[in-house]
Design a protein around this motif. Structure first.
Motif, PDB file in Angstrom:
ATOM      1  N   GLY A   1      -0.554   2.760   2.593  1.00 25.61           N
ATOM      2  CA  GLY A   1       0.628   1.497   2.496  1.00 25.61           C
ATOM      3  C   GLY A   1       0.645   1.208   4.210  1.00 25.61           C
ATOM      4  O   GLY A   1       0.549  -0.300   4.371  1.00 25.61           O
ATOM      5  N   GLY A   2       0.472   1.618   4.577  1.00 23.40           N
ATOM      6  CA  GLY A   2       0.043   1.526   6.136  1.00 23.40           C
ATOM      7  C   GLY A   2      -1.181   0.064   6.277  1.00 23.40           C
ATOM      8  O   GLY A   2      -1.480  -0.594   7.132  1.00 23.40           O
ATOM      9  N   ILE A   3      -2.332   1.117   5.735  1.00 23.93           N
ATOM     10  CA  ILE A   3      -3.655   0.525   5.823  1.00 23.93           C
ATOM     11  C   ILE A   3      -3.630  -1.060   4.975  1.00 23.93           C
ATOM     12  O   ILE A   3      -3.553  -2.172   5.702  1.00 23.93           O
ATOM     13  CB  ILE A   3      -4.893   1.515   5.365  1.00 23.93           C
ATOM     14  CG1 ILE A   3      -5.350   2.980   6.427  1.00 23.93           C
ATOM     15  CG2 ILE A   3      -5.972   0.758   4.711  1.00 23.93           C
ATOM     16  CD1 ILE A   3      -5.906   3.409   5.745  1.00 23.93           C
ATOM     17  N   ASP A   4      -2.264  -0.852   3.751  1.00 20.53           N
ATOM     18  CA  ASP A   4      -2.679  -2.225   3.149  1.00 20.53           C
ATOM     19  C   ASP A   4      -2.088  -3.445   4.566  1.00 20.53           C
ATOM     20  O   ASP A   4      -2.470  -4.087   4.373  1.00 20.53           O
ATOM     21  CB  ASP A   4      -2.504  -2.135   2.213  1.00 20.53           C
ATOM     22  CG  ASP A   4      -1.821  -2.987   1.472  1.00 20.53           C
ATOM     23  OD1 ASP A   4      -2.702  -3.825   0.791  1.00 20.53           O
ATOM     24  OD2 ASP A   4      -0.605  -3.475   0.817  1.00 20.53           O
TER      25      ASP A   4
ATOM     26  N   ALA B   1      -1.265  -3.419   7.334  1.00 17.01           N
ATOM     27  CA  ALA B   1      -2.028  -3.460   8.713  1.00 17.01           C
ATOM     28  C   ALA B   1      -3.292  -4.583   8.704  1.00 17.01           C
ATOM     29  O   ALA B   1      -3.271  -5.820   9.273  1.00 17.01           O
ATOM     30  CB  ALA B   1      -3.014  -2.288   9.293  1.00 17.01           C
ATOM     31  N   ARG B   2      -3.802  -4.231   6.728  1.00 17.28           N
ATOM     32  CA  ARG B   2      -4.497  -4.871   6.184  1.00 17.28           C
ATOM     33  C   ARG B   2      -4.440  -6.732   6.692  1.00 17.28           C
ATOM     34  O   ARG B   2      -4.966  -7.764   6.912  1.00 17.28           O
ATOM     35  CB  ARG B   2      -6.005  -4.522   5.771  1.00 17.28           C
ATOM     36  CG  ARG B   2      -6.843  -5.130   5.003  1.00 17.28           C
ATOM     37  CD  ARG B   2      -8.080  -5.044   3.938  1.00 17.28           C
ATOM     38  NE  ARG B   2      -6.987  -4.354   3.004  1.00 17.28           N
ATOM     39  CZ  ARG B   2      -6.607  -3.417   1.958  1.00 17.28           C
ATOM     40  NH1 ARG B   2      -7.564  -2.123   2.549  1.00 17.28           N
ATOM     41  NH2 ARG B   2      -5.282  -3.027   1.264  1.00 17.28           N
ATOM     42  N   LEU B   3      -3.362  -6.602   5.230  1.00 19.59           N
ATOM     43  CA  LEU B   3      -2.648  -7.678   5.780  1.00 19.59           C
ATOM     44  C   LEU B   3      -2.205  -9.082   6.600  1.00 19.59           C
ATOM     45  O   LEU B   3      -2.612  -9.541   6.880  1.00 19.59           O
ATOM     46  CB  LEU B   3      -1.536  -7.807   4.768  1.00 19.59           C
ATOM     47  CG  LEU B   3      -1.633  -7.913   3.560  1.00 19.59           C
ATOM     48  CD1 LEU B   3      -0.620  -6.893   2.579  1.00 19.59           C
ATOM     49  CD2 LEU B   3      -2.470  -8.400   2.337  1.00 19.59           C
TER      50      LEU B   3
ATOM     51  N   MET C   1      -3.913 -14.694   5.026  1.00 20.10           N
ATOM     52  CA  MET C   1      -2.909 -14.042   4.522  1.00 20.10           C
ATOM     53  C   MET C   1      -2.611 -14.326   3.497  1.00 20.10           C
ATOM     54  O   MET C   1      -1.936 -15.279   2.494  1.00 20.10           O
ATOM     55  CB  MET C   1      -0.848 -14.311   5.107  1.00 20.10           C
ATOM     56  CG  MET C   1      -1.074 -14.248   6.866  1.00 20.10           C
ATOM     57  SD  MET C   1      -1.021 -12.493   7.044  1.00 20.10           S
ATOM     58  CE  MET C   1       0.613 -12.202   7.187  1.00 20.10           C
ATOM     59  N   ARG C   2      -2.970 -12.748   2.002  1.00 16.49           N
ATOM     60  CA  ARG C   2      -2.982 -13.386   1.011  1.00 16.49           C
ATOM     61  C   ARG C   2      -2.082 -12.617   0.529  1.00 16.49           C
ATOM     62  O   ARG C   2      -2.232 -11.435  -0.043  1.00 16.49           O
ATOM     63  CB  ARG C   2      -4.920 -12.744   0.624  1.00 16.49           C
ATOM     64  CG  ARG C   2      -5.840 -13.279   0.762  1.00 16.49           C
ATOM     65  CD  ARG C   2      -6.875 -12.389   0.490  1.00 16.49           C
ATOM     66  NE  ARG C   2      -8.160 -13.326   0.372  1.00 16.49           N
ATOM     67  CZ  ARG C   2      -9.492 -12.872   1.459  1.00 16.49           C
ATOM     68  NH1 ARG C   2      -9.140 -12.008   1.119  1.00 16.49           N
ATOM     69  NH2 ARG C   2     -10.299 -13.966   1.762  1.00 16.49           N
ATOM     70  N   ILE C   3      -0.927 -12.937   0.808  1.00 18.86           N
ATOM     71  CA  ILE C   3       0.411 -12.668  -0.240  1.00 18.86           C
ATOM     72  C   ILE C   3       1.609 -13.476  -0.406  1.00 18.86           C
ATOM     73  O   ILE C   3       0.647 -14.848  -1.423  1.00 18.86           O
ATOM     74  CB  ILE C   3       0.994 -11.829   1.038  1.00 18.86           C
ATOM     75  CG1 ILE C   3       1.936 -13.087   2.172  1.00 18.86           C
ATOM     76  CG2 ILE C   3       0.317 -11.169   2.256  1.00 18.86           C
ATOM     77  CD1 ILE C   3       2.613 -12.974   3.113  1.00 18.86           C
TER      78      ILE C   3
ATOM     79  N   PRO D   1       1.845   1.527  -1.285  1.00 14.87           N
ATOM     80  CA  PRO D   1       1.546  -0.040  -0.670  1.00 14.87           C
ATOM     81  C   PRO D   1       2.167  -1.635  -0.847  1.00 14.87           C
ATOM     82  O   PRO D   1       2.081  -1.943  -2.047  1.00 14.87           O
ATOM     83  CB  PRO D   1       0.154   0.093  -1.344  1.00 14.87           C
ATOM     84  CG  PRO D   1      -0.457   1.427  -1.262  1.00 14.87           C
ATOM     85  CD  PRO D   1       0.876   2.388  -1.389  1.00 14.87           C
ATOM     86  N   GLY D   2       2.400  -2.207   0.283  1.00 15.24           N
ATOM     87  CA  GLY D   2       3.337  -3.246   0.490  1.00 15.24           C
ATOM     88  C   GLY D   2       4.323  -3.533  -0.694  1.00 15.24           C
ATOM     89  O   GLY D   2       5.317  -4.604  -1.335  1.00 15.24           O
ATOM     90  N   THR D   3       5.117  -2.357  -0.857  1.00 14.45           N
ATOM     91  CA  THR D   3       6.491  -2.589  -1.217  1.00 14.45           C
ATOM     92  C   THR D   3       7.776  -2.018  -0.151  1.00 14.45           C
ATOM     93  O   THR D   3       7.225  -1.348   0.727  1.00 14.45           O
ATOM     94  CB  THR D   3       6.724  -1.713  -1.873  1.00 14.45           C
ATOM     95  OG1 THR D   3       6.466  -0.289  -2.003  1.00 14.45           O
ATOM     96  CG2 THR D   3       5.542  -1.911  -3.285  1.00 14.45           C
TER      97      THR D   3
END
Length: 177
Positions: free
Chosen positions: A81-84, A86-88, A94-96, A124-126
């Protein structure tokens, strides 16, 4: 009080003492508040003890076998989750695609449900956004799996952590309000 209960409370008291000591950087002065807080926590834990044929398998409300299975999952998902995120955040593009989804909770109210809700925020991402009538509103940075398999897996692992089973169903995705 049985010997096993006394041993269990002693171990819990020792663990709470270690946590207090680490939170206060070993300050001797803090024990004037720490000892009463630990005693109150131990009294509460004693009142909340579950009847179990094998009480030694429980520690601070968690099944030791469940805890051994949950910790690697928790650490792995926290790191992912942290890596995801941070990568975003660091990506030039911004691929969100933020959205909310509703997930029906299957764990009973109490520590297991609270643990699940807090753990979801580390996936990740939640992020657990709201709770209403047994429905968890989850904010996602990207669409999740169509059937919320990540949330179902998390809920199953938390259920095992607390020595229970949870029946799973699919959640409904919806647009960001």
């Amino acid at each position: 009080m049985r010997t096993l209960q006394l041993l269990s409370l002693s171990v819990k008291g020792l663990l709470l003492g270690i946590v207090w000591w680490s939170l206060t950087d070993g300050s001797v002065v803090s024990w004037s508040m720490g000892i009463p807080v630990i005693l109150i926590a131990l009294g509460w834990m004693f009142q909340q003890q579950r009847p179990s044929p094998l009480p030694s398998l429980w520690l601070l409300g968690y099944r030791l076998i469940g805890l051994a299975g949950f910790l690697p999952y928790f650490l792995r998902e926290s790191l992912r989750g942290g890596i995801d995120v941070a990568r975003l955040a660091l990506s030039p593009v911004m691929r969100i695609d933020p959205r909310f989804s509703t997930y029906s909770l299957h764990l009973p109210e109490g520590p297991a449900r609270r643990t699940f809700i807090n753990t979801v925020s580390l996936l990740p991402g939640t992020l657990s956004a709201d709770l209403s009538d047994g429905q968890l509103i989850v904010h996602r940075l990207r669409p999740g799996p169509a059937n919320d398999t990540d949330l179902q897996e998390c809920e199953r692992r938390v259920a095992r952590l607390f020595g229970m089973t949870a029946c799973m169903t699919q959640a409904k995705d919806g647009p960001v309000p």
